[in-house]
Design an enzyme around this catalytic site. Structure first.
Site, short mmCIF file in Angstrom:
data_model
loop_
_atom_site.label_atom_id
_atom_site.label_comp_id
_atom_site.label_asym_id
_atom_site.label_seq_id
_atom_site.Cartn_x
_atom_site.Cartn_y
_atom_site.Cartn_z
CE LYS A 116 39.37 31.38 43.91
NZ LYS A 116 40.67 31.84 44.47
CB SER A 156 40.93 35.56 43.33
OG SER A 156 41.50 34.36 43.82
CB SER A 185 43.24 34.56 46.45
OG SER A 185 43.66 35.46 45.46
#
Lengths: 59, 457
Positions: free
Chosen positions: B81, B156, B180
């Site tokens: 990420k 997310s 997330s």
């Protein structure tokens, strides 16, 4: 300052800063602040309330 | 493309690479080919590091030929990420605010993965600064669900989840401040682990809310997630390989009140089927109550926004136009929170932590859905659930944020699909991560062992 006083003040400040899109979030924060102030874990300086430091049994 | 139930295992690939049945270079080439083919429409990656990945893969293969075996993850391609630092690369956090940032060194987690021989294929897209659950607010555009381009993969860590589901990586590293990792894992049919708070270091990770932030893996299986957890945790306390055990005698608490009040019909049916399967296998499920569950969202909002606003204060003033409008509004709102309300929220956090620990006492875990709805349509502000129109952000965070507040480890496991094939996840919560992973392996085996808990739309 009550949550409603806070909300009015914050909304006015957001308006002054040109952030009208902030209004809905401020309303949400005012509602959550009210909920937290009403919670039974809060201290009472008079000693009248018992903080919920010991949670009720679950099961 | 593989369906979630058929995703290749990272551990199987690692074993094949170490047995020289395939090579890291070949596996990495396959991932990069899928990225070239599919990412223009999915948008899972902010940066693809093809050359560096192939170089790392060739090094991994050379090391094995020379007799150096770094273990389970040696030569396995994964994605990261874009909120974790990789030395020499930008860490954008999906925001123009950080477009000039270049990391001087690896995040601790990245350094540990590199030492374990992992090949990093690129940095994945996310909701800007991880402040959202749909990935729609990203300076690099929204991520599209690999199974339905009109929907969000969840967030997310949505780029991370999409990259694994689409076969662009064998696993990914995400962050979880309110769900997330678990939300996109559920929406994409993956296993997503949020370890216990502070069990995995956050050094080199752009913070959202420092007291709620967690780092963890998204992977195809519980064993894959465990293999990554062992590598990135400070003291993982897992001995030997995970072995799914019998569900007989397993004690699980189901927090029905509040948590099951607002569920999509397909999610409710898949969750009920999971409970029935476990009960039939001899597990003991009983209802538990989190007495202050109604205060979860209020506590979360006051803590998360206040801490996020403190981190962003300088750039909110100096570069407000570099934020996406919705994320800027959320951060600005946090600047207005009164200290006394933040402190009340912290006190409430202690109460909730005690209540979750009490609910876990004498049980192997708590079982609940991970996400109240299937993957949400892109552009939707609300979703109709149980006859009520709920804001997407509220309904997606509803079942996960408690365990960020309390710090208990939690894992999402695929438990079925809607009639049109959208994945559904079950969430298992424990007292400590190692036994949680063991219980999760057992749960996973029972879910995958029989017919899938597919429901009708």
């Amino acid at each position: 300052m009550t949550p409603e006083d806070w909300r009015q003040s914050a909304r006015a400040d957001a308006e002054r800063r040109g952030l009208p899109d902030l209004q809905a979030m401020l309303d949400t924060l005012a509602r959550t602040a009210s909920a937290l102030r009403a919670a039974d874990w809060n201290d009472d300086a008079s000693g009248a309330a018992t903080p919920a430091s010991d949670p009720p049994p679950v099961g | 493309m593989s369906t979630p139930a058929e995703l290749p295992s990272l551990i199987d690939l690692g074993r094949a690479i170490r047995a020289r049945e395939t090579s890291s270079e070949a596996a990495t080439e396959r991932c990069l080919a899928v990225i070239r083919d599919r990412d223009p429409s999915i948008n899972a990656f902010i940066l693809v590091t093809a050359d560096a990945a192939l170089e790392a893969a060739r090094l991994a293969d050379r090391e094995l030929r020379a007799g150096r075996d770094r273990g389970l993850l040696h030569g396995v391609p994964i994605s990261i990420k874009d909120i974790l630092d990789i030395a020499g690369l930008r860490t954008t956090a999906a925001s123009h605010v950080r477009r000039e940032h270049v990391a001087a060194r690896d995040a601790t987690v990245v350094a540990r993965l590199r030492e374990a021989g992992v090949v990093m294929v690129g940095k994945t897209n996310l909701h800007e600064f991880a402040l959202g659950t749909t990935n729609e607010e990203s300076a690099y555009g929204p991520v599209h669900h690999p199974l339905d381009a009109t929907r969000s993969p969840g967030g997310s860590s949505g780029g991370s989840a999409a990259s694994v589901l689409a076969g662009m990586a064998y696993a990914s590293i995400g962050t979880d401040t309110g769900g997330s990792i678990r939300i996109p894992s559920a929406a994409c049919g993956l296993v997503g682990l949020k370890p216990r708070f502070r069990e995995v270091p956050t050094q080199g990770v752009v913070p959202l809310s420092a007291s709620l932030d967690h780092v963890g893996p998204l992977a195809a299986t519980v064993a894959d997630a465990a293999a990554i957890f062992r590598t990135i945790a400070d003291a993982p306390a897992i001995e030997g390989p995970l072995a799914p055990g019998s569900a007989r005698g397993m004690r699980l608490g189901v927090p029905r009140r509040y948590f099951l009040d607002l569920l999509d019909d397909d999610v409710a049916r898949a969750f009920d089927a999971t409970c029935a399967r476990l009960t039939a296998a001899g597990a003991v499920l009983d209802d538990v109550v989190i007495p202050h569950a109604r205060d979860i969202a209020a506590i979360y909002l006051q803590v998360a926004l206040t801490e996020a606003a403190a981190f962003h204060s300088k750039t909110l003033d100096s570069r407000p136009g570099d934020y996406t409008p919705t994320v800027r509004v959320r951060l600005e709102a946090g600047r207005y929170v009164l200290a006394q309300d933040y402190l009340r929220a912290l006190r409430g956090r202690d109460v909730l932590r005690s209540e979750v620990s009490a609910a876990l006492d004498g049980r192997d875990g708590l079982l609940l859905p991970s996400l109240a709805v299937p993957a949400t349509p892109l552009g939707a502000a609300t979703m109709r659930v149980s006859g009520v129109d709920e804001p997407v952000r509220n309904v997606t965070l509803r079942l996960t944020q408690l365990f960020n507040i309390t710090g208990h480890p939690a894992i999402s496991i695929p438990c079925g699909a809607t009639g049109n094939g959208l994945p559904i996840g079950a969430q298992l919560v424990g007292s400590a991560t190692a036994p949680l992973l063991q219980s999760a392996a057992t749960l996973e085996a029972h879910i995958r062992g029989g017919t899938a808990a597919t429901t009708t739309a």
